[in-house]
Design an enzyme around this catalytic site. Structure first.
Site, mmCIF file in Angstrom:
data_model
loop_
_atom_site.group_PDB
_atom_site.id
_atom_site.type_symbol
_atom_site.label_atom_id
_atom_site.label_comp_id
_atom_site.label_asym_id
_atom_site.label_seq_id
_atom_site.Cartn_x
_atom_site.Cartn_y
_atom_site.Cartn_z
ATOM 1 N N ALA A 68 0.852 -1.188 0.000
ATOM 2 C CA ALA A 68 0.000 0.000 0.000
ATOM 3 C C ALA A 68 0.891 1.243 0.000
ATOM 4 O O ALA A 68 2.046 1.184 0.417
ATOM 5 C CB ALA A 68 -0.883 -0.012 1.240
ATOM 6 N N GLY A 113 0.666 -5.205 0.698
ATOM 7 C CA GLY A 113 -0.412 -5.367 -0.278
ATOM 8 C C GLY A 113 0.081 -6.012 -1.572
ATOM 9 O O GLY A 113 -0.689 -6.673 -2.269
ATOM 10 N N GLU A 116 0.009 -9.615 -0.873
ATOM 11 C CA GLU A 116 -1.408 -10.016 -0.792
ATOM 12 C C GLU A 116 -2.046 -10.094 -2.183
ATOM 13 O O GLU A 116 -2.893 -10.949 -2.431
ATOM 14 C CB GLU A 116 -2.167 -9.033 0.099
ATOM 15 C CG GLU A 116 -1.748 -9.152 1.562
ATOM 16 C CD GLU A 116 -2.283 -8.027 2.425
ATOM 17 O OE1 GLU A 116 -2.002 -6.853 2.091
ATOM 18 O OE2 GLU A 116 -2.978 -8.304 3.413
ATOM 19 N N GLU A 136 3.834 -5.220 7.423
ATOM 20 C CA GLU A 136 2.916 -4.277 8.077
ATOM 21 C C GLU A 136 3.212 -4.096 9.563
ATOM 22 O O GLU A 136 3.057 -3.010 10.113
ATOM 23 C CB GLU A 136 1.464 -4.738 7.905
ATOM 24 C CG GLU A 136 0.923 -4.571 6.499
ATOM 25 C CD GLU A 136 1.166 -5.767 5.587
ATOM 26 O OE1 GLU A 136 2.013 -6.622 5.924
ATOM 27 O OE2 GLU A 136 0.506 -5.840 4.537
HETATM 28 N N1 CO8 Z 1 4.537 3.293 -0.202
HETATM 29 C C1 CO8 Z 1 4.958 4.492 -0.635
HETATM 30 N N2 CO8 Z 1 6.167 4.722 -1.142
HETATM 31 C C2 CO8 Z 1 7.010 3.676 -1.194
HETATM 32 C C3 CO8 Z 1 6.652 2.396 -0.766
HETATM 33 C C4 CO8 Z 1 5.338 2.214 -0.252
HETATM 34 N N3 CO8 Z 1 4.893 1.022 0.154
HETATM 35 N N4 CO8 Z 1 7.693 1.578 -0.928
HETATM 36 C C5 CO8 Z 1 8.676 2.311 -1.464
HETATM 37 N N5 CO8 Z 1 8.275 3.584 -1.620
HETATM 38 C C6 CO8 Z 1 9.021 4.703 -2.177
HETATM 39 C C7 CO8 Z 1 10.075 5.215 -1.199
HETATM 40 O O1 CO8 Z 1 9.532 6.116 -0.277
HETATM 41 C C8 CO8 Z 1 11.046 5.867 -2.143
HETATM 42 O O2 CO8 Z 1 10.517 7.115 -2.553
HETATM 43 P P1 CO8 Z 1 11.501 8.362 -2.798
HETATM 44 O O3 CO8 Z 1 12.473 7.914 -3.861
HETATM 45 O O4 CO8 Z 1 10.582 9.432 -3.225
HETATM 46 O O5 CO8 Z 1 12.169 8.603 -1.490
HETATM 47 C C9 CO8 Z 1 11.012 4.954 -3.368
HETATM 48 O O6 CO8 Z 1 9.762 4.263 -3.299
HETATM 49 C C10 CO8 Z 1 12.105 3.940 -3.400
HETATM 50 O O7 CO8 Z 1 12.138 3.258 -2.152
HETATM 51 P P2 CO8 Z 1 13.477 3.034 -1.333
HETATM 52 O O8 CO8 Z 1 14.381 4.217 -1.466
HETATM 53 O O9 CO8 Z 1 13.094 2.632 0.058
HETATM 54 O O10 CO8 Z 1 14.090 1.824 -2.158
HETATM 55 P P3 CO8 Z 1 14.917 0.602 -1.604
HETATM 56 O O11 CO8 Z 1 15.341 -0.132 -2.825
HETATM 57 O O12 CO8 Z 1 15.980 1.039 -0.649
HETATM 58 O O13 CO8 Z 1 13.884 -0.273 -0.761
HETATM 59 C C11 CO8 Z 1 11.801 -1.389 -0.336
HETATM 60 C C12 CO8 Z 1 12.767 -0.854 -1.392
HETATM 61 C C13 CO8 Z 1 12.447 -2.536 0.420
HETATM 62 C C14 CO8 Z 1 10.579 -1.880 -1.087
HETATM 63 C C15 CO8 Z 1 11.444 -0.310 0.684
HETATM 64 O O14 CO8 Z 1 11.047 0.856 -0.040
HETATM 65 C C16 CO8 Z 1 10.316 -0.663 1.606
HETATM 66 O O15 CO8 Z 1 10.540 -1.343 2.589
HETATM 67 N N6 CO8 Z 1 9.096 -0.171 1.289
HETATM 68 C C17 CO8 Z 1 7.940 -0.321 2.169
HETATM 69 C C18 CO8 Z 1 7.404 -1.715 2.157
HETATM 70 C C19 CO8 Z 1 6.237 -1.809 3.089
HETATM 71 O O16 CO8 Z 1 6.282 -1.532 4.261
HETATM 72 N N7 CO8 Z 1 5.112 -2.278 2.521
HETATM 73 C C20 CO8 Z 1 3.913 -2.500 3.268
HETATM 74 C C21 CO8 Z 1 3.037 -1.324 3.199
HETATM 75 S S1 CO8 Z 1 1.624 -1.506 4.241
HETATM 76 C C22 CO8 Z 1 0.569 -2.421 3.321
HETATM 77 O O17 CO8 Z 1 0.846 -2.858 2.250
HETATM 78 C C23 CO8 Z 1 -0.768 -2.623 3.950
HETATM 79 C C24 CO8 Z 1 -1.522 -3.683 3.214
HETATM 80 C C25 CO8 Z 1 -2.971 -3.521 3.413
HETATM 81 C C26 CO8 Z 1 -3.609 -2.771 2.329
HETATM 82 C C27 CO8 Z 1 -3.197 -3.177 0.931
HETATM 83 C C28 CO8 Z 1 -3.975 -2.419 -0.092
HETATM 84 C C29 CO8 Z 1 -3.400 -2.464 -1.457
#
Ligand code: CO8
Length: 262
Positions: A68, A113, A116, A136
């Protein structure tokens, strides 16, 4: 086949009966509310299009989906999420209920997500360096698009709890071992492998495939007696189809596996 802003529905050029639902929201295919709505619309489109016989879910060569959109979700309060969470689950359920074989082609990350969404497919082909997970808990929440339900059904409750409680990333080889994914291949081969898998089903009898999917998926949520009744009704219903006649006539005249279904 048409476009939304962040989700494209295309047919594979070499296999026109295979539709590809392609996420395209740089950088990480973060699934904001709009993408969730577009996913539901894409699922409805491929479900209702008789020319589509199988479906591939794909996020591109670099990432499936990192979950998400945390930046959007951070703005939500309880009242807001109490309302939105239903639409969110419904959009993924629309994918799970596509009455055709669905294969997720997972490159890079499938987190939250994103994982999922992959769980809503019938099969998952992953890159050998893919990372899946339900992080999450690290955000102080739990999976909300089916992770606490579909993941334990796939890998068992104890493994699912470990993945959900820790929020750790599951490497592709572990994902394969525990049944979270069904095949691992080099990144460049993920999409063609998923399409080839889809194409195998695309030539099958559409109504029988639909019946098989409904019987397995509905049966898994029911007690054995109810599941057997679902199977019986689906089984009997197929005797009203042309495919049953084609399949059996072909067997009698030409032997097994020769039927050409339309
Ligand atoms: N949401 C928003 N922005 C994101 C997300 C995300 N989930 N993941 C990455 N980004 C953005 C980063 O903020 C970054 O943006 P910017 O360049 O503007 O700073 C860009 O993408 C690149 O990310 P990173 O610099 O962090 O890149 P890395 O290669 O170092 O890391 C990762 C990649 C491992 C994917 C890391 O970004 C990460 O851990 N992301 C978050 C993952 C996460 O926590 N996901 C769970 C979210 S909660 C969820 O999904 C709830 C589910 C229930 C609802 C589902 C409905 C669809």
């Amino acid at each position: 086949m048409g476009e939304f802003e962040f989700v494209r529905v295309e047919s594979d050029p070499e296999n026109p009966a295979v539709a590809v639902i392609r996420l395209d929201r740089p950088k990480m295919n973060a699934l904001n509310a709009q993408v969730q709505g577009e996913i539901a619309a894409a699922a409805a489109r491929v479900a209702g299009d008789d020319a589509v016989r199988a479906v591939v879910l794909y996020g591109g060569e670099r990432v499936f989906a990192a979950g998400a959109d945390v930046k959007e979700m951070a703005e939500s309060d309880y009242a807001d999420m109490a309302t939105r969470s239903r639409a969110l689950q419904d959009s993924f359920t629309a994918v799970a209920r596509i009455p055709k074989p669905v294969i997720a082609a997972v490159t890079g990350y499938a987190l939250g997500g994103g994982c999922e969404l992959a769980l809503c497919a019938d099969f998952r082909v992953a890159a050998d360096d893919a990372k899946l997970g339900q992080p999450e808990i690290l955000l102080g929440i739990i999976p909300g698009a089916g992770g606490t339900q579909r993941l334990p059904r796939l890998v068992g409750p104890a493994r699912a709890k470990d993945i959900i409680y820790t929020g750790r990333m599951v490497e592709a080889d572990e994902a394969l071992r525990i049944g979270l994914v069904d095949d691992t291949v080099p990144t460049a081969d993920v999409y063609p492998t998923a399409v080839a898998m889809a194409a195998r089903y695309a030539n099958g009898p559409a109504l029988a495939l639909r019946a098989a999917k409904e019987a397995v998926d509905s049966g898994i949520d029911a007690d054995l007696g109810t599941g057997l009744e679902i199977e019986r009704l689906q089984f009997a219903g197929l005797f009203a189809t042309e495919d049953q006649q084609t399949g059996m006539r072909s067997f009698i005249e030409h032997g097994p596996g020769q039927a050409q279904f339309t």
